[in-house]
Design a protein around this motif. Structure first.
Motif, PDB file in Angstrom:
ATOM      1  N   ALA A  12      21.027  54.241  56.690  1.00  0.00           N
ATOM      2  CA  ALA A  12      19.953  53.748  56.093  1.00  0.00           C
ATOM      3  C   ALA A  12      19.611  54.497  54.840  1.00  0.00           C
ATOM      4  O   ALA A  12      18.972  54.124  53.819  1.00  0.00           O
ATOM      5  CB  ALA A  12      18.773  53.628  57.068  1.00  0.00           C
ATOM      6  N   SER A  13      19.777  55.769  54.816  1.00  0.00           N
ATOM      7  CA  SER A  13      19.382  56.712  53.629  1.00  0.00           C
ATOM      8  C   SER A  13      20.370  57.029  52.902  1.00  0.00           C
ATOM      9  O   SER A  13      20.113  57.630  51.905  1.00  0.00           O
ATOM     10  CB  SER A  13      18.895  57.985  54.450  1.00  0.00           C
ATOM     11  N   SER A  67      29.146  52.109  56.704  1.00  0.00           N
ATOM     12  CA  SER A  67      28.280  51.587  57.689  1.00  0.00           C
ATOM     13  C   SER A  67      28.513  51.769  59.001  1.00  0.00           C
ATOM     14  O   SER A  67      29.937  51.000  59.779  1.00  0.00           O
ATOM     15  CB  SER A  67      28.216  50.087  57.155  1.00  0.00           C
ATOM     16  N   GLU A 124      17.849  48.007  58.620  1.00  0.00           N
ATOM     17  CA  GLU A 124      17.087  47.307  57.661  1.00  0.00           C
ATOM     18  C   GLU A 124      15.858  47.590  57.696  1.00  0.00           C
ATOM     19  O   GLU A 124      15.370  47.979  56.513  1.00  0.00           O
ATOM     20  CB  GLU A 124      17.276  45.878  57.798  1.00  0.00           C
ATOM     21  N   LYS A 182      15.636  51.260  55.979  1.00  0.00           N
ATOM     22  CA  LYS A 182      15.680  51.465  54.965  1.00  0.00           C
ATOM     23  C   LYS A 182      14.510  51.291  54.170  1.00  0.00           C
ATOM     24  O   LYS A 182      14.121  51.817  52.900  1.00  0.00           O
ATOM     25  CB  LYS A 182      16.817  50.327  54.437  1.00  0.00           C
ATOM     26  N   GLY A 209      12.429  54.101  52.197  1.00  0.00           N
ATOM     27  CA  GLY A 209      12.241  53.738  50.749  1.00  0.00           C
ATOM     28  C   GLY A 209      10.840  54.338  50.396  1.00  0.00           C
ATOM     29  O   GLY A 209      10.651  54.846  49.328  1.00  0.00           O
TER      30      GLY A 209
END
Length: 338
Positions: free
Chosen positions: A121-122, A128, A327, A330, A334
């Motif tokens: 995610a980072s 993946s 997801e 993320k 963010g």
């Protein structure tokens, strides 16, 4: 700050859903052909030789322990030797890449926990976890990630840590593995408590980080409770808070972060991954065996010694849940990991 709180709440809700699923029962796999049970139901002669399972950390930590407990039972049920190989480095990325590049013949697997999803995610991982492997299913959950301090610090709870960090910003040191669960925990704790910690990477495995903590390299350590239980019982370490949604039944004396006013929750779920391209019949046979192990009372009793529990999910459910978690992470990162 409103956005941050909203996303943290979403993350807490997602983790809680996964945790409740573990308490409520295992995910059921596809029905087996009539008249056949267990590994006999799968149309493959795999395995025919030794199977190697890679653990992305050094020996002695929670991932290594749970993998070895399961490996004994896999050997018995599959009729071939299952060995555990420790491939430490880059917070788990080294082992993951090695397994990705192995032949997809069913003889090399990765056993890792959901901390790797944070790397995905980072953006710390250039691959993946949810797309670069064929899932083999989830087997174990450990809900006992705990922050500890040395008794000599005088800290009794998280409030004491926060007070010290506010009095001298950036001086309280914390053991962090960049891009792993400890990184996630430190950021959310800093945000919710309004403090700044001095994050130091002293090693990726629980054993290495505990050794560094004992050696005085850091003031705070977050690790599975079983890794430090002896030190806590001996009075050397103080359990400041556990990162479960609510108090763990086998550790009723350890308060959660949430009840102390800090909305930080982190659970670790341990799953298997094959190289992409592995024959589906092999995966099906492995998954059926995995479910049998998860339902074994003796396996549950062994895990209970470490305050962990069987947590079976089939490959499809594991992949779906982990993709959803990536997801959401993320979105959270963010706003939090800038």
């Amino acid at each position: 700050m409103k956005g941050l709180k909203k996303f943290i709440s979403l993350l807490l809700a997602l983790i809680l859903v996964f945790s409740l699923a573990a308490c409520g029962g295992s995910t059921e796999p596809a029905a087996e052909p009539a008249g056949e049970t267990g590994s006999e139901a799968q149309g493959t002669d795999w395995p025919k030789k030794t199977i190697q399972i890679a653990v992305p950390y050094n020996a002695g930590g929670d991932t290594d322990i749970y993998c070895r407990l399961a490996a004994e039972r896999l050997s018995e049920k599959l009729g071939e030797t299952v060995v555990v190989v420790n491939i430490a480095g880059s917070g788990g990325i080294l082992a993951a890449k090695q397994i990705m590049n192995e032949d997809p013949d069913g003889y090399n697997l990765l056993f890792s926990h959901t901390g790797g999803l944070i790397q995905e995610a980072s953006g710390m991982a250039d691959f993946s976890y949810t797309e670069s492997f064929a899932y083999g299913g989830t087997l174990v959950e450990d809900n006992t990630y705990t922050m500890v301090a040395k008794a000599e610090s005088g800290w009794k709870n998280l409030g004491d840590v926060v007070a010290a960090a506010k009095a001298a910003p950036g001086t309280v040191t914390y053991s962090q593995v960049n891009g792993q669960v400890t990184h996630f925990v430190s950021k959310l704790f800093e945000e919710t408590a309004g403090i700044e910690l001095d994050k130091i990477d002293v090693g990726s495995s629980a054993a290495d980080r505990t050794a560094a903590f004992l050696g005085g390299q850091v003031d705070l350590l977050v690790v599975n409770y079983a890794n430090v239980a002896d030190y806590i019982e001996a009075g050397q370490f103080v359990a400041l808070g556990i990162l479960a949604p609510e108090r763990v039944e086998s550790l009723p004396e350890v308060p959660t972060f949430v009840e102390q006013g800090y909305d930080v929750v982190a659970a670790k779920r341990y799953s298997y991954k094959f190289p992409n391209g592995t024959d589906q019949a092999i995966i099906d046979k492995f998954t059926t065996t995995l479910k049998e192990i998860a339902e074994d009372p003796e396996f549950a009793a062994e895990l209970a010694k470490f305050h962990a529990a069987p947590y079976y999910k089939d490959p499809e459910t594991t992949e779906k849940d982990e993709a959803a978690e990536v997801e959401l992470l993320k979105v959270v990162m963010g706003d939090v990991f800038k």
